[in-house]
Design an enzyme around this catalytic site. Sequence first.
Site, PDB file in Angstrom:
ATOM      1  N   TYR A  11       1.052 -12.197   4.108  1.00 20.48           N
ATOM      2  CA  TYR A  11      -0.668 -12.648   4.140  1.00 20.48           C
ATOM      3  C   TYR A  11      -0.571 -13.690   3.364  1.00 20.48           C
ATOM      4  O   TYR A  11      -1.051 -14.714   3.194  1.00 20.48           O
ATOM      5  CB  TYR A  11      -1.248 -10.927   3.832  1.00 20.48           C
ATOM      6  CG  TYR A  11      -2.500 -11.369   2.868  1.00 20.48           C
ATOM      7  CD1 TYR A  11      -3.744 -12.256   3.923  1.00 20.48           C
ATOM      8  CD2 TYR A  11      -3.323 -11.230   2.247  1.00 20.48           C
ATOM      9  CE1 TYR A  11      -5.194 -11.844   3.299  1.00 20.48           C
ATOM     10  CE2 TYR A  11      -4.267 -10.932   1.500  1.00 20.48           C
ATOM     11  CZ  TYR A  11      -5.176 -11.783   1.887  1.00 20.48           C
ATOM     12  OH  TYR A  11      -6.764 -12.298   2.312  1.00 20.48           O
ATOM     13  N   ASN A  32      11.751 -10.585   6.691  1.00 26.68           N
ATOM     14  CA  ASN A  32      12.142  -9.608   8.310  1.00 26.68           C
ATOM     15  C   ASN A  32      10.463  -9.097   9.353  1.00 26.68           C
ATOM     16  O   ASN A  32      11.140  -8.072  10.163  1.00 26.68           O
ATOM     17  CB  ASN A  32      13.139  -8.206   7.854  1.00 26.68           C
ATOM     18  CG  ASN A  32      11.880  -7.513   6.617  1.00 26.68           C
ATOM     19  OD1 ASN A  32      10.782  -7.994   6.926  1.00 26.68           O
ATOM     20  ND2 ASN A  32      12.622  -6.945   5.841  1.00 26.68           N
ATOM     21  N   ASP A  58      16.787 -10.099   6.207  1.00 25.12           N
ATOM     22  CA  ASP A  58      16.492  -9.888   4.930  1.00 25.12           C
ATOM     23  C   ASP A  58      16.738  -9.863   3.754  1.00 25.12           C
ATOM     24  O   ASP A  58      17.800 -10.297   3.713  1.00 25.12           O
ATOM     25  CB  ASP A  58      17.023  -8.109   5.386  1.00 25.12           C
ATOM     26  CG  ASP A  58      16.468  -6.600   4.761  1.00 25.12           C
ATOM     27  OD1 ASP A  58      16.569  -6.732   3.376  1.00 25.12           O
ATOM     28  OD2 ASP A  58      15.437  -5.795   4.947  1.00 25.12           O
ATOM     29  N   PHE A  80       7.994 -12.979  -2.517  1.00 24.35           N
ATOM     30  CA  PHE A  80       6.367 -12.490  -2.276  1.00 24.35           C
ATOM     31  C   PHE A  80       6.798 -11.047  -1.399  1.00 24.35           C
ATOM     32  O   PHE A  80       6.774 -10.205  -0.900  1.00 24.35           O
ATOM     33  CB  PHE A  80       6.093 -13.162  -1.015  1.00 24.35           C
ATOM     34  CG  PHE A  80       5.538 -14.051  -1.668  1.00 24.35           C
ATOM     35  CD1 PHE A  80       3.897 -13.937  -2.264  1.00 24.35           C
ATOM     36  CD2 PHE A  80       5.700 -15.592  -0.927  1.00 24.35           C
ATOM     37  CE1 PHE A  80       3.145 -15.365  -2.693  1.00 24.35           C
ATOM     38  CE2 PHE A  80       4.902 -16.734  -1.326  1.00 24.35           C
ATOM     39  CZ  PHE A  80       4.219 -16.892  -1.846  1.00 24.35           C
ATOM     40  N   SER A 124       1.288  -7.786  -9.805  1.00 20.08           N
ATOM     41  CA  SER A 124      -0.136  -7.156  -9.828  1.00 20.08           C
ATOM     42  C   SER A 124      -0.666  -7.001 -11.260  1.00 20.08           C
ATOM     43  O   SER A 124       0.198  -6.675 -11.891  1.00 20.08           O
ATOM     44  CB  SER A 124       0.276  -6.020  -9.033  1.00 20.08           C
ATOM     45  OG  SER A 124      -1.147  -5.046  -8.344  1.00 20.08           O
ATOM     46  N   THR A 126      -1.848  -4.430 -11.594  1.00 22.76           N
ATOM     47  CA  THR A 126      -1.263  -2.821 -11.580  1.00 22.76           C
ATOM     48  C   THR A 126      -0.636  -2.191 -12.449  1.00 22.76           C
ATOM     49  O   THR A 126      -0.245  -1.205 -13.401  1.00 22.76           O
ATOM     50  CB  THR A 126      -0.739  -2.441 -10.287  1.00 22.76           C
ATOM     51  OG1 THR A 126      -0.788  -1.020  -9.819  1.00 22.76           O
ATOM     52  CG2 THR A 126       0.005  -2.661  -9.998  1.00 22.76           C
ATOM     53  N   TYR A 149       4.716   2.554  -6.004  1.00 19.72           N
ATOM     54  CA  TYR A 149       4.955   0.689  -6.113  1.00 19.72           C
ATOM     55  C   TYR A 149       4.374   0.287  -7.295  1.00 19.72           C
ATOM     56  O   TYR A 149       5.051  -0.754  -7.662  1.00 19.72           O
ATOM     57  CB  TYR A 149       3.728   0.804  -5.385  1.00 19.72           C
ATOM     58  CG  TYR A 149       2.830  -1.009  -4.937  1.00 19.72           C
ATOM     59  CD1 TYR A 149       3.575  -1.868  -4.049  1.00 19.72           C
ATOM     60  CD2 TYR A 149       2.019  -1.288  -5.551  1.00 19.72           C
ATOM     61  CE1 TYR A 149       3.037  -3.048  -3.949  1.00 19.72           C
ATOM     62  CE2 TYR A 149       1.163  -3.012  -5.612  1.00 19.72           C
ATOM     63  CZ  TYR A 149       2.297  -3.507  -5.708  1.00 19.72           C
ATOM     64  OH  TYR A 149       1.991  -4.509  -5.047  1.00 19.72           O
ATOM     65  N   LYS A 153       6.487  -2.897  -9.324  1.00 17.98           N
ATOM     66  CA  LYS A 153       6.318  -4.301 -10.163  1.00 17.98           C
ATOM     67  C   LYS A 153       6.257  -4.155 -11.157  1.00 17.98           C
ATOM     68  O   LYS A 153       7.370  -5.611 -11.542  1.00 17.98           O
ATOM     69  CB  LYS A 153       4.721  -4.417  -9.779  1.00 17.98           C
ATOM     70  CG  LYS A 153       4.198  -4.438  -8.364  1.00 17.98           C
ATOM     71  CD  LYS A 153       4.866  -5.936  -7.658  1.00 17.98           C
ATOM     72  CE  LYS A 153       4.286  -6.149  -6.405  1.00 17.98           C
ATOM     73  NZ  LYS A 153       5.250  -7.057  -5.192  1.00 17.98           N
ATOM     74  N   TYR A 177      -1.320 -10.671  -9.549  1.00 17.11           N
ATOM     75  CA  TYR A 177      -2.755 -10.826  -8.934  1.00 17.11           C
ATOM     76  C   TYR A 177      -3.565  -9.448  -9.550  1.00 17.11           C
ATOM     77  O   TYR A 177      -2.776  -8.596  -9.519  1.00 17.11           O
ATOM     78  CB  TYR A 177      -2.170 -10.308  -7.130  1.00 17.11           C
ATOM     79  CG  TYR A 177      -1.203 -11.777  -6.424  1.00 17.11           C
ATOM     80  CD1 TYR A 177      -0.785 -12.467  -7.357  1.00 17.11           C
ATOM     81  CD2 TYR A 177      -0.265 -11.503  -5.916  1.00 17.11           C
ATOM     82  CE1 TYR A 177       0.428 -13.646  -7.048  1.00 17.11           C
ATOM     83  CE2 TYR A 177       0.605 -12.097  -5.364  1.00 17.11           C
ATOM     84  CZ  TYR A 177       1.179 -13.402  -5.900  1.00 17.11           C
ATOM     85  OH  TYR A 177       2.094 -13.198  -4.997  1.00 17.11           O
ATOM     86  N   ASN A 179      -7.543  -8.852  -7.182  1.00 20.39           N
ATOM     87  CA  ASN A 179      -7.693  -8.604  -5.741  1.00 20.39           C
ATOM     88  C   ASN A 179      -7.737  -9.422  -4.941  1.00 20.39           C
ATOM     89  O   ASN A 179      -8.967  -9.887  -4.718  1.00 20.39           O
ATOM     90  CB  ASN A 179      -8.647  -7.153  -5.849  1.00 20.39           C
ATOM     91  CG  ASN A 179      -8.575  -6.446  -6.277  1.00 20.39           C
ATOM     92  OD1 ASN A 179      -8.423  -6.113  -7.503  1.00 20.39           O
ATOM     93  ND2 ASN A 179      -8.617  -4.850  -5.675  1.00 20.39           N
ATOM     94  N   ASN A 198      -5.672   0.221   4.060  1.00 19.87           N
ATOM     95  CA  ASN A 198      -6.000   1.409   2.386  1.00 19.87           C
ATOM     96  C   ASN A 198      -6.692   0.104   1.733  1.00 19.87           C
ATOM     97  O   ASN A 198      -7.426   0.809   0.480  1.00 19.87           O
ATOM     98  CB  ASN A 198      -4.640   1.286   2.250  1.00 19.87           C
ATOM     99  CG  ASN A 198      -3.398   1.341   2.337  1.00 19.87           C
ATOM    100  OD1 ASN A 198      -3.024   2.656   2.934  1.00 19.87           O
ATOM    101  ND2 ASN A 198      -2.231   1.169   2.856  1.00 19.87           N
TER     102      ASN A 198
END
Length: 337
Positions: A11, A32, A58, A80, A124, A126, A149, A153, A177, A179, A198
Amino acid sequence: MKILLAGGAGYIGSHTAVALLEAGHQVVVLDNYDNSSPEAIHRVEELTGKKVSLYEGDATDHKRVLDLMQREQPDCVIHFAGLKAVGESIEQPLRYYRNNIDTTLTLLESMAETGCKKIVFSSSATVYGAENAAPCHELMPKGSCTNPYGWTKSMMEQILQDAAVADKDLSVVLLRYFNPIGAHESGRIGENPRGIPNNLMPYVTQVAVGKREKLTVFGGDYDTPDGTCLRDYIHVMDLAEGHVKAVEFGANHTGVDIINLGTGQPYSVLDIVHTFQEVNGIKVNYEIGPRRSGDLPVVYADASKAQKVLGWQAKRTLADMCRDSWNWQKNNPDGYE
Ligand code: NAD
Ligand code: UD1
């Protein structure tokens, strides 16, 4: 410059590829297709009229990455390539640690072996965790994450920072980032989630297109103006343009820079639903449900550093984000399939 986008068919990578090509850079993609399709890159070429060097492979495969780097000699890598579903990371933590950490190590090792000194990393918001009150500022210490996850990060940021301590010629830009939502204005590329989304915006667009019955708003009793959570939604093309600036900035710097990519403007879940309905003239059925575990009430960026250091600022509005998300979804109800 020639930029290697590891995970570039996804994305954010595909939108960044458009922005880089439009800014006159050359783009090499390694993916991949674990969560993407080569069709995204074919459409990037169609949109820009420029060629992308596309490799299936990969990013944990050292020989593959090294061969590619020796052949292409990129000036910079944008990393990414990662797994990003929070719930899945709780169920399959080892897969997340293996993939996300291993891609980072493999890319850094291959860069060292081929003399590539510039890397931009997809981090992120997060990593700020629950300890830091919004607006999140880059000088705040990282917090504790609520899921594997998020920890990947946080750990990958540490690995990249340690690599830059050891190699003084290395430039590391850690982009946090907020959202990302929206899609390219053409509606030809966009977010293509596998299975039940999600994240909020893909769920909203799938309700609007009739694939899902209704949106459940996770919690209506937060201490916010309308009781729903506040987030910093950013148009993916603004985010993509931020990567162009980060690559150009890194070209003339060494060491580590941590930079938020957000707008600095929080919106609630209901702001998204209402704006989406108004801009697109389409109804989104929803109900207020229980809170989702791990969600923080308010997360948004202090976006001043990006402006100061990169000369970059998000310019698209929430209405743009809602219009472009819907334009992508309605023209591609089954994504790239
Ligand atoms: P995405 O899943 O669309 O893109 C990631 C890409 O990496 C996919 O094309 C996938 O096939 C590829 N990939 C995964 N593992 C790979 C491997 N081992 N080798 C090669 N390719 C591999 O996700 P996205 O939304 O474009 O996110 C890009 C990056 O930004 C991810 O690292 C993600 O964690 C991070 N990020 C995303 C968001 C968001 O909301 N989308 C927010 C913060 C950070
Ligand atoms: C989530 C992740 C974060 C990750 C980010 C981008 C969690 C706890 N956090 O952030 O680690 O970096 O995605 O991938 O999962 N919402 C609903 N109904 C839905 C979906 C979402 O009400 O069906 C609400 C959420 O409660 C939240 C907002 O919408 O308030 C945004 O959710 P989401 O898109 O999942 O992003 P984050 O939770 O901010």
